[in-house]
Design a protein around this motif. Sequence first.
Motif, PDB file in Angstrom:
ATOM      1  N   CYS A 116      69.980  50.648 143.011  1.00 20.71           N
ATOM      2  CA  CYS A 116      70.825  49.492 142.671  1.00 20.71           C
ATOM      3  C   CYS A 116      70.529  48.249 143.486  1.00 20.71           C
ATOM      4  N   GLY A 140      73.199  45.376 144.362  1.00 21.09           N
ATOM      5  CA  GLY A 140      74.377  45.738 143.581  1.00 21.09           C
ATOM      6  C   GLY A 140      74.901  44.718 142.588  1.00 21.09           C
ATOM      7  N   THR A 170      75.056  46.405 139.259  1.00 18.68           N
ATOM      8  CA  THR A 170      76.121  47.411 139.344  1.00 18.68           C
ATOM      9  C   THR A 170      77.485  46.758 139.191  1.00 18.68           C
ATOM     10  N   GLY A 222      76.922  52.786 142.833  1.00 17.53           N
ATOM     11  CA  GLY A 222      75.548  52.342 143.032  1.00 17.53           C
ATOM     12  C   GLY A 222      74.876  53.168 144.112  1.00 17.53           C
TER      13      GLY A 222
END
Length: 278
Positions: free
Chosen positions: A62, A65, A68, A80
């Motif tokens: 990820c 993030g 995510t 994640g």
Amino acid sequence: MADEHRDANRALWDERAPAHAASPDYAVQRFLDDPDWLSDVVRFDLPRLGDISGLRGVHLQCHIGTDTLSLARLGARMTGLDFSGVSVAIARRIAAGVGMDVDYVESDVFDAAIALGEGGFDLVYTGIGALIWLPDVRRWAQTVARLLRPHGRLFLRDGHPVLWSIDEERTDALVLAYPYFEQAEPVRFDSPGTYVETDVVFTNTESREWNHGLGELITALLEAGLDLTMLVEHDSVPWEALPGRMHCQDGEWRLVENGDRLPLSFTLQAVKRARALS
């Protein structure tokens, strides 16, 4: 040797994560300012991703993030996972800053089922630029299968393996310079920069990368117990993959000339079988 390759790549990503978070390309401030903001990558995925509200999802590899978080903003209960501790720490800070309940876990992707448990996810999401860091696509497919519940779905968009084979330094022709098929040993690149706008000077510059042909990827998923439900090839990618030969529109880069000659990315979806084939 595998650990040596992983450690080199992790050092590279640990060093680049802060620069990526500070770059306008990742639009971290937009996430903080606008509760409806989604990453360019996830916005591109929306027509094929569909309604994910209420699904329990995991985003493998990820990074910091933002994708995510975008999936969480679409209503999924997201986790994640990334092997870079620096990336995970930044992802947690961004999620806290926007008040989103997203769980981020530091783990090698091949240990994901150990770190997160088996069979608990409705959705496994893997985004752009993930697969080239994996030495074994079959082991990755088995990991995806272990994470998914029966009838759970894999959503994958990544750079096309033909693109990864192209010599990005040649501007006069499309030249195949690197392996299309998975090799035991990685291709090593020494690059002082990164794919976002930054003035940071990096000290960890060597990466270790593996390509995986579409046939290898699909076969690995079938063998792991997933059935293919979508394969779409695209004429764009969300970064300037061939510098000096592309133009950008709405966050996607396309070839200026001969755009019909080269697939640049692909979207693949697959569903885990309820039981193994006899």
